[in-house]
Design a protein around this motif. Structure first.
Motif, short mmCIF file in Angstrom:
data_model
loop_
_atom_site.label_atom_id
_atom_site.label_comp_id
_atom_site.label_asym_id
_atom_site.label_seq_id
_atom_site.Cartn_x
_atom_site.Cartn_y
_atom_site.Cartn_z
N PRO A 298 0.84 -1.09 -0.25
CA PRO A 298 0.08 0.02 0.07
C PRO A 298 0.75 1.35 0.00
CG PRO A 298 -0.64 -1.52 1.47
CD PRO A 298 0.48 -2.16 1.12
N TRP A 299 0.38 2.18 -1.08
CA TRP A 299 1.35 3.41 -0.88
C TRP A 299 0.63 4.50 -0.51
CZ3 TRP A 299 1.39 7.60 -4.86
CH2 TRP A 299 2.59 8.40 -4.90
N LEU A 300 -0.65 4.62 -0.67
CA LEU A 300 -1.58 5.68 -0.26
C LEU A 300 -2.80 5.01 0.02
CD1 LEU A 300 -2.38 8.69 0.54
CD2 LEU A 300 -2.50 9.27 -1.86
N ASP A 301 -3.88 5.45 1.08
CA ASP A 301 -5.09 5.26 1.23
C ASP A 301 -5.68 6.64 1.08
OD1 ASP A 301 -7.74 4.61 2.17
OD2 ASP A 301 -7.07 3.37 3.80
N ILE A 302 -6.42 6.90 0.21
CA ILE A 302 -6.97 8.00 -0.11
C ILE A 302 -8.00 8.46 0.86
CG2 ILE A 302 -6.30 8.25 -2.49
CD1 ILE A 302 -9.41 8.08 -3.09
N THR A 303 -8.72 7.45 1.42
CA THR A 303 -9.60 7.59 2.61
C THR A 303 -9.17 8.32 3.77
OG1 THR A 303 -9.97 5.14 3.39
CG2 THR A 303 -11.02 5.68 1.65
N THR A 304 -7.95 8.18 3.95
CA THR A 304 -7.51 8.89 5.22
C THR A 304 -7.60 10.50 5.07
OG1 THR A 304 -5.66 7.06 5.49
CG2 THR A 304 -5.23 9.00 6.52
N ALA A 305 -7.40 10.94 3.84
CA ALA A 305 -7.39 12.34 3.69
C ALA A 305 -8.74 12.59 3.31
CB ALA A 305 -6.46 12.72 2.53
N ALA B 234 10.97 9.29 -2.71
CA ALA B 234 10.41 8.36 -1.65
C ALA B 234 9.91 7.16 -2.22
CB ALA B 234 9.73 9.06 -0.62
N ALA B 235 10.24 5.98 -1.59
CA ALA B 235 9.47 4.55 -2.04
C ALA B 235 7.93 4.53 -1.33
CB ALA B 235 10.04 3.60 -1.62
N THR B 236 7.73 5.38 -0.36
CA THR B 236 6.38 5.64 0.03
C THR B 236 5.89 7.07 0.00
OG1 THR B 236 7.14 6.15 2.28
CG2 THR B 236 6.95 3.85 1.90
N TYR B 237 4.64 6.99 0.14
CA TYR B 237 3.71 8.39 -0.10
C TYR B 237 4.23 9.12 1.06
CZ TYR B 237 0.26 12.05 0.23
OH TYR B 237 -0.32 13.19 0.13
N THR B 238 4.96 10.28 0.91
CA THR B 238 5.17 11.24 1.47
C THR B 238 4.74 12.71 1.47
OG1 THR B 238 7.42 9.95 1.79
CG2 THR B 238 7.50 12.40 2.71
N PRO B 239 3.74 13.12 2.06
CA PRO B 239 3.22 14.24 1.74
C PRO B 239 4.00 15.63 1.87
CG PRO B 239 2.13 13.47 3.58
CD PRO B 239 3.07 12.34 3.29
N VAL B 240 3.84 16.38 0.86
CA VAL B 240 4.80 17.72 1.02
C VAL B 240 3.56 18.85 1.00
CG1 VAL B 240 6.11 19.23 -0.42
CG2 VAL B 240 6.67 16.60 -0.57
N ALA B 241 2.54 18.65 0.62
CA ALA B 241 1.51 19.75 0.82
C ALA B 241 0.03 18.78 0.92
CB ALA B 241 1.38 20.52 -0.35
#
Length: 192
Positions: free
Chosen positions: A92-99, A169-176
């Motif tokens: 899993p790279w990103l779960d959009i339901t979190t945001a 980055a190998a994982t989703y790392t939010p910048v904004a």
């Protein structure tokens, strides 16, 4: 009059009303002898939590980020984006339901949830240029669920969201924080 028109058509030689072939050259056989196509499994996306019968996952699309890693990003209707590289298991790279809230997940049907994923052409390119680290999602969801909400209860809406991350980055790392690009209210509870 009707009789004479029928007689006229039936009396004409067939060459007079034949349609010429639209192609000036013959069509080749569809498969040439000695050529075959083989398929090799690339990856298996894990089943959704709690799901024991088909479909185990609701995969929509696989796309490369063109970041030089060879990774494919696969989106599931339930809001999860997986990252997979050749020879590795998908993670899993990103779960959009979190945001975006639970409304971004595929409930109750196949027309809800995370529909598409696209990377900006400069996603992993020049950091000083627009689009660096940006990717976009399109999600359908019911009214009243975080930013997926609509003014018309019971109707779906489509939301395109821009995300910014560190492409190295190998994982989703939010910048904004995620940004809603466009939000379109639906006309029904299916296929908005």
């Amino acid at each position: 009059m009707r009789w004479s028109a029928m007689c006229l058509l039936s009396c004409l030689p067939s060459a007079a009303w034949a349609i010429p072939t639209p192609l000036p050259y013959p069509i080749l056989p569809p498969v040439l002898p000695g050529i075959s196509v083989g398929l090799t499994p690339y990856t298996t996306i894990p089943p959704e939590a709690g799901r024991t019968s088909a479909p185990l996952a609701q995969i929509q699309y696989a796309t490369p980020a063109r970041d030089g890693t060879g990774a494919l990003f696969v989106n599931d209707l339930n809001g999860i984006i997986y990252r997979t590289t050749p020879g590795s298991s998908p993670a899993p790279w990103l779960d959009i339901t979190t945001a975006l809230g639970a409304g971004a997940a595929a409930t109750p049907g196949l027309t809800h949830g995370l529909q598409a994923l696209a990377f900006h052409p400069n996603y992993a390119g020049d950091p000083s240029q627009p689009g660096y680290g940006k990717f976009y999602t399109s999600a359908n969801g019911p009214a009243g669920s975080a930013t997926i909400g609509s003014n018309d209860p019971g109707k779906l809406q489509a939301v395109v969201t821009e995300w910014t991350t560190n492409p190295k980055a190998a994982t989703y790392t939010p910048v904004a924080p995620p940004r809603t690009v466009i939000q379109i209210g639906g006309y029904s509870d299916e296929h908005s």
